[in-house]
Scaffold this motif. Structure first.
Motif, PDB file in Angstrom:
ATOM      1  N   VAL A 287     -48.559 -66.222 -67.384  1.00 13.21           N
ATOM      2  CA  VAL A 287     -47.606 -67.267 -67.004  1.00 13.21           C
ATOM      3  C   VAL A 287     -48.348 -68.592 -66.866  1.00 13.21           C
ATOM      4  CG1 VAL A 287     -45.995 -68.068 -65.235  1.00 13.21           C
ATOM      5  CG2 VAL A 287     -46.103 -65.630 -65.805  1.00 13.21           C
ATOM      6  N   THR A 288     -47.785 -69.644 -67.420  1.00 14.08           N
ATOM      7  CA  THR A 288     -48.297 -70.993 -67.187  1.00 14.08           C
ATOM      8  C   THR A 288     -47.165 -71.827 -66.590  1.00 14.08           C
ATOM      9  OG1 THR A 288     -47.764 -71.657 -69.457  1.00 14.08           O
ATOM     10  CG2 THR A 288     -50.013 -70.924 -69.017  1.00 14.08           C
ATOM     11  N   LEU A 289     -47.539 -72.736 -65.689  1.00  8.97           N
ATOM     12  CA  LEU A 289     -46.572 -73.555 -64.967  1.00  8.97           C
ATOM     13  C   LEU A 289     -47.000 -75.018 -65.042  1.00  8.97           C
ATOM     14  CD1 LEU A 289     -46.349 -71.383 -61.709  1.00  8.97           C
ATOM     15  CD2 LEU A 289     -44.797 -71.267 -63.666  1.00  8.97           C
ATOM     16  N   GLY A 290     -46.039 -75.890 -65.073  1.00  7.29           N
ATOM     17  CA  GLY A 290     -46.315 -77.321 -65.031  1.00  7.29           C
ATOM     18  C   GLY A 290     -45.315 -78.017 -64.134  1.00  7.29           C
ATOM     19  N   PHE A 291     -45.781 -78.971 -63.349  1.00 12.60           N
ATOM     20  CA  PHE A 291     -44.894 -79.697 -62.436  1.00 12.60           C
ATOM     21  C   PHE A 291     -45.343 -81.147 -62.385  1.00 12.60           C
ATOM     22  CE2 PHE A 291     -43.628 -81.383 -58.300  1.00 12.60           C
ATOM     23  CZ  PHE A 291     -42.298 -80.995 -58.235  1.00 12.60           C
ATOM     24  N   GLN A 292     -44.393 -82.060 -62.579  1.00 14.79           N
ATOM     25  CA  GLN A 292     -44.687 -83.484 -62.473  1.00 14.79           C
ATOM     26  C   GLN A 292     -43.613 -84.140 -61.632  1.00 14.79           C
ATOM     27  OE1 GLN A 292     -44.138 -86.198 -65.843  1.00 14.79           O
ATOM     28  NE2 GLN A 292     -46.163 -87.046 -65.429  1.00 14.79           N
ATOM     29  N   SER A 293     -44.022 -85.072 -60.783  1.00 21.26           N
ATOM     30  CA  SER A 293     -43.067 -85.760 -59.922  1.00 21.26           C
ATOM     31  C   SER A 293     -43.375 -87.246 -59.897  1.00 21.26           C
ATOM     32  CB  SER A 293     -43.125 -85.189 -58.492  1.00 21.26           C
ATOM     33  OG  SER A 293     -42.175 -85.826 -57.663  1.00 21.26           O
ATOM     34  N   ASN A 294     -42.319 -88.035 -59.891  1.00 19.51           N
ATOM     35  CA  ASN A 294     -42.431 -89.493 -59.791  1.00 19.51           C
ATOM     36  C   ASN A 294     -41.569 -89.977 -58.638  1.00 19.51           C
ATOM     37  OD1 ASN A 294     -43.900 -90.401 -62.432  1.00 19.51           O
ATOM     38  ND2 ASN A 294     -42.386 -88.902 -63.091  1.00 19.51           N
ATOM     39  N   PHE A 295     -42.133 -90.834 -57.806  1.00 19.36           N
ATOM     40  CA  PHE A 295     -41.395 -91.392 -56.673  1.00 19.36           C
ATOM     41  C   PHE A 295     -41.551 -92.906 -56.702  1.00 19.36           C
ATOM     42  CE2 PHE A 295     -41.117 -92.950 -52.296  1.00 19.36           C
ATOM     43  CZ  PHE A 295     -39.874 -92.445 -51.935  1.00 19.36           C
TER      44      PHE A 295
END
Length: 973
Positions: free
Chosen positions: A827-835
């Motif tokens: 399993v590979t996961l990616g998460f990106q967030s912009n505020f």
């Protein structure tokens, strides 16, 4: 005369009133639903070229306009709006979403579509969504951003990356995707380029506007024999009518924080006293940390200057100049790149003819530090100094006795500083595209695209005659010079017909593609050696031909069908296998447009899709003419007598006229969804890829050919997977915005067939001659680790050389090795967030890899006591030897104790910025964004080595990644 005076007065009064009537219009553009300001909206005075774009807060100012002028507002995804200026010159304009443009336009092969109308598995990201940080090569903009896409990069400056989409499709040929820049497919093989860091290293990420990633066979089939590993379409930034000038600068300060734990000088003295008391006299008096000596803190910089505007009154143009300077963490390692990018995109004959010209020039300078000296630093005696004024080796300390160099590791600092391995590469690439919409048949377009990519490179490798070595290089030194030239020429042409018949829309594309690849060069050998013989090489040109077509049906905006077909020919294979047929079909159903879902408050959009297709793979580095009978000359002493003449011998080369491309069949089912007025959106896909006729260098039966092995079509690989993406707007108001993207991928790779049911050994290791640690076997994941099962005593400590008798025959031999885990993540996961809060912006991204294992070859080859005295000189060890007390490398190198779970969670980047709007009052709009960030922020893992992210799962001591602290400024006006 009186009448003339009255006329003159009237003219003057009219002019005065006209001048007085010219005013400045100001305003703000907002989204009607949320009231949120819209940045980047085009505002143009109708019938003129006068206009501007709204700033980050949606504001705009246009000077010298008059009552009666009409302002046209345009923004992707929203309906155009026209506002007539009357008495109010201070506007608030609200734009509404357009049903016709609601979905973002994405690129597919030889055309475009929208997310709503896409039937295949296609993901697109644009510049605003790119991964941020110290991005020097373009593929890292994608890192962690797209489900199914894996990007693994070395820590070396400007180094290339290992890119795979959905696990690739091969076990012996390339697993790299086809990369296309503005319609030009570039070579992305694993073959190296003399003097260059790689073909992607000399592309400036600042020039990239968007990526489209084509993953399933329906989307990729139009590229036929080169599309089994997926396709990445890169679009570069284009010109515009309004003039803007952007200047970006970035500074990076890096340091490698982690080290392989080895014995300090004092601990090493104690170890030698305990283990080899007879060698205490060979110890020195210094306290040297050799890893600290070969690794250094780094400084790097990036500068980009971009001008966009309209020249000659009709040609939107973009000109960009970029400078990249990157120090490597390894002493002497350096990468410098200068780029010039020009884009011109005029539109003629009332937009019937659109022309796009893209031209790029790249100058790349590198100094290559020998990464093998990182391993040498682990082994070198920490009690010895770096320098010795009495040394005849240029002032560097070196083990030697009786005037001869003692066998053993040479001084790693001397090896780095006394070798000057430099490279220079000049690359120019681009394309010219004509897109003509027929005047008499406006539904018919003709497109012609011609492109080229040419790189000329040089590599100079000079080692001082004073450098320590155990060969003729001690006397001669080394002076080698290599050149290489690669060429890539393209010609594409196609027709596109798109027509609506009531509720039915038909879109038909058909065309032809020609591409030629060239590669040749020279190798001087060691010019200091009088017996040197220089050589030249010229690979046979590779020519690819293709006839392609695509037919799309859309009925009632709900029912979608796409059919692709391509017939490809290549010069790589014999006439019997030169041509192949590839194609795909996809169905999609926008079920959310049905009456029973149209008014749903929860489900904004829902599309069901299914696809099947066949694609190919022909990328075998260095193999262009294996089907031909080829002969090579033997060396000068290999001759035979014919009469009184001495004739150089010729030797036949291995041949395989039956070779053909791999073929990959992909089946996929997917769902695209939007929830709560598309506040949340994403997709879920399930797929199966089956690759047949795998290309692999496999053994030949004795006497059947002119070699022991050759590239053959030998088996079948199957990959099953799931992909999930979720995009969301968590908070959204006039002052703040918080959004995120998340993706997850599950992959299960398995070899389902190999030739003659034979195992194939792969994965060479250090610590012996001819050792391998991986295996290809039917029913298992490719490159699974092939090891002995370690036995332990009652105290839980491993017993050296003691392994389980797995087959029960009473003998411990190679038949008792078993397959344990593999280097591929489950399993590979990616998460990106912009505020964003008013003028502040904060962004970060995380990546995770679960279920991947690494063979710790550093410990397996270097953490044994016999290496304290190796080749007659004292050598250091990793302190992990204290955990095992292993003595001999040969007894333990294949133990499963060195297979470690290398799952990890990594924060790649975090950046914080603040934007000053209109700080330069001289311009109608300007902004300065100041920002700072950290790259390679942290890594959480149980892996004991330097880094769990390792090419191919074998850790022979990677080039370490620095933690980088960044700061920069983006100036626009």
């Amino acid at each position: 005369m009186k009448k003339f005076k009255l006329l003159l007065i009237g003219i003057l009064l009219t002019s005065s009133f006209t001048m007085f009537a010219q005013q400045t219009v100001k305003g703000v553009v907002k989204e009607k639903t949320s009231g949120e300001p819209l940045p980047g909206v085009s505002v143009v005075v109708k019938g003129t070229t006068k206009g501007i774009q709204t700033d980050f807060d949606g504001n705009f100012i246009i000077n010298k306009v008059s009552a009666g002028n009409v302002l046209v507002f345009r923004y992707l995804g929203f309906a155009d709006k026209e506002v007539t200026l009357e008495n109010n010159f201070n506007l608030i304009v609200e734009l509404t979403e357009s049903a016709e443009q609601l979905e973002e336009i994405v690129l597919v092969g030889y055309g475009t579509t929208t997310v709503k109308d896409a039937t295949g598995s296609v993901e697109s990201i644009t510049a605003k969504d790119f991964t941020k940080g110290n991005i020097v090569t373009p593929e890292n903009l994608l890192s962690g951003r797209v489900s199914g896409v894996s990007v693994t990069t070395s820590g070396a400056p400007g180094s290339g990356s290992q890119i795979t989409i959905r696990g690739g499709s091969s076990i012996g040929a390339s697993n790299s995707p086809l990369i296309i820049i503005d319609g030009l497919p570039i070579e992305n093989s694993d073959a190296s380029i003399s003097g260059s860091r790689g073909l992607l290293a000399n592309i400036n990420p600042n020039d990239i506007e968007s990526f489209s990633v084509l993953k399933d066979a329906s989307a990729t089939a139009i590229y036929g024999s080169r599309a089994s590993n997926g396709v990445i379409i890169i679009t570069t930034k284009k010109g515009r009518k309004d003039f803007t000038l952007d200047f970006d600068m970035q500074y990076t300060f890096g340091e490698v924080l982690d080290r392989v734990n080895v014995f300090s000088a004092n601990d090493y003295r104690s170890l030698i006293t305990a283990k080899r008391p007879g060698d205490v006299s060979a110890l020195g008096n210094a306290n040297t940390d050799w890893q600290d000596e070969v690794l250094r803190s780094t400084t790097s910089s990036l500068y980009n200057l971009t001008a966009k505007g309209q020249i000659f009154g009709a040609i939107p143009t973009r000109l960009s100049i970029g400078f990249a300077n990157q120090e490597g963490a390894l002493l002497t390692s350096q990468f410098d790149r200068k780029t010039i990018s020009l884009s011109m995109n005029p539109s003629l004959f009332k937009d019937h003819l659109k022309i796009n010209l893209n031209y790029n020039r790249v100058f790349e300078d590198s100094r290559f530090g020998d990464s093998g000296q990182i391993g040498a630093a682990l082994r070198y005696d920490p009690t010895q100094p770096v320098y010795d004024a009495s040394s005849r080796f240029g002032g560097f300390y070196q083990h030697f006795s009786n005037g001869e160099i003692a066998n053993g590791t040479t001084n790693p600092i001397a090896s780095l500083l006394q070798r000057n391995n430099t490279g220079y590469a000049f690359r120019q690439y681009g394309n010219l595209n004509f897109d003509y919409k027929f005047h008499f048949i406006p539904d018919l377009r003709a497109v012609v695209n011609v492109g080229f990519d040419k790189i000329t490179s040089e590599n100079s490798d000079i080692t001082s005659k004073l450098a320590p070595a155990q060969s003729n290089a001690l006397f001669f030194g080394n002076d080698a010079f290599n050149t290489q030239e690669r060429g890539n020429k393209l010609f594409d042409t196609y027709l596109n017909y798109s027509k609506s018949f009531n509720k039915l829309n038909v879109d038909l594309t058909g065309g032809y593609s020609y591409q030629r690849f060239e590669n040749f060069g020279t190798n001087s050998g060691n010019r200091n050696n009088p017996e040197n013989i220089s050589t030249t090489f010229a690979d046979p040109d590779v020519v690819n031909l293709g006839f392609f077509s695509r037919l799309k049906f859309k009925y009632n905006e709900k029912y979608l069908l796409t059919l692709n077909f391509r017939r490809d020919g290549t010069s790589r294979f014999s006439s019997d296998n030169q041509w192949g047929n590839f194609g795909g079909a996809a169905l999609a159903y926008n079920i959310s447009d049905e009456d029973f879902l149209k008014d749903s408050k929860v489900l904004s959009s829902l599309k069901l899709r299914a696809s099947v297709g066949l694609t190919g793979q022909q990328n075998i580095p260095g193999v262009n003419d294996l089907y031909l009978d080829r002969y090579r000359f033997g060396n000068e002493t290999s001759r035979y007598l014919f009469g009184n003449s001495s004739i150089k011998s010729t030797i036949p080369s291995v041949v395989n006229p039956d070779l053909k491309w791999e073929e990959t069949t992909t089946i996929e089912f997917g769902v695209d969804y939007g929830l709560f007025d598309n506040k949340f959106s994403g997709s879920l896909s399930a797929f199966q890829k089956t690759s047949d006729d795998l290309l692999f260098d496999a053994a030949l039966a004795d006497g059947t050919n002119f070699g022991n092995s050759t590239i053959q079509n030998i088996g079948q690989l199957q990959i099953k997977g799931l992909e999930f993406t979720l995009n969301g707007d968590i908070l959204k108001s006039e002052d703040y915005n918080w959004n995120f993207t998340f993706n997850a991928t599950y992959l299960d790779r398995k070899i389902t067939e190999l030739a003659n049911d034979q195992d194939v050994r792969t994965g060479g290791t250090e610590g012996g001659t001819g050792n391998t640690i991986q295996l290809l076997r039917e029913g298992y994941t490719p490159n699974s680790f092939y090891v002995y099962k370690q036995l332990y005593n009652t105290a839980g400590k491993p017993i050296e050389g003691a392994y389980a008798d797995l087959n029960g025959d009473g003998v411990i031999n190679d038949d008792d090795r078993y397959l344990k885990e593999n280097p591929n993540a489950d399993v590979t996961l990616g998460f990106q967030s912009n505020f964003n809060y008013k003028n502040f912006d904060l962004a970060f991204n995380l990546r995770a890899s679960l279920g991947n294992y690494v063979y710790n070859n550093v410990n397996s080859s270097k953490a044994q006591y016999e290496l304290l005295l190796d080749n007659a000189v004292l050598g250091n060890l990793p302190t992990s030897v204290l955990e095992t007390d292993f003595l001999r490398t040969s007894d333990v190198i294949n133990s499963d104790i060195y297979i470690e779970n290398a799952s990890y969670l990594r924060m790649d980047n975090v950046t914080l910025g603040y934007t000053f709007n209109n700080p330069i009052k001289k311009f109608s709009y300007s902004s300065i964004r100041l920002w700072a960030g950290v790259q390679n922020v942290f890594t959480l893992t149980n892996y004991s080595g330097l880094d769990p992210e390792v090419f191919d799962g074998i850790d022979k001591l990677i080039y370490p990644r620095s933690r980088n602290f960044l700061m920069g400024a983006n100036i626009k006006f």
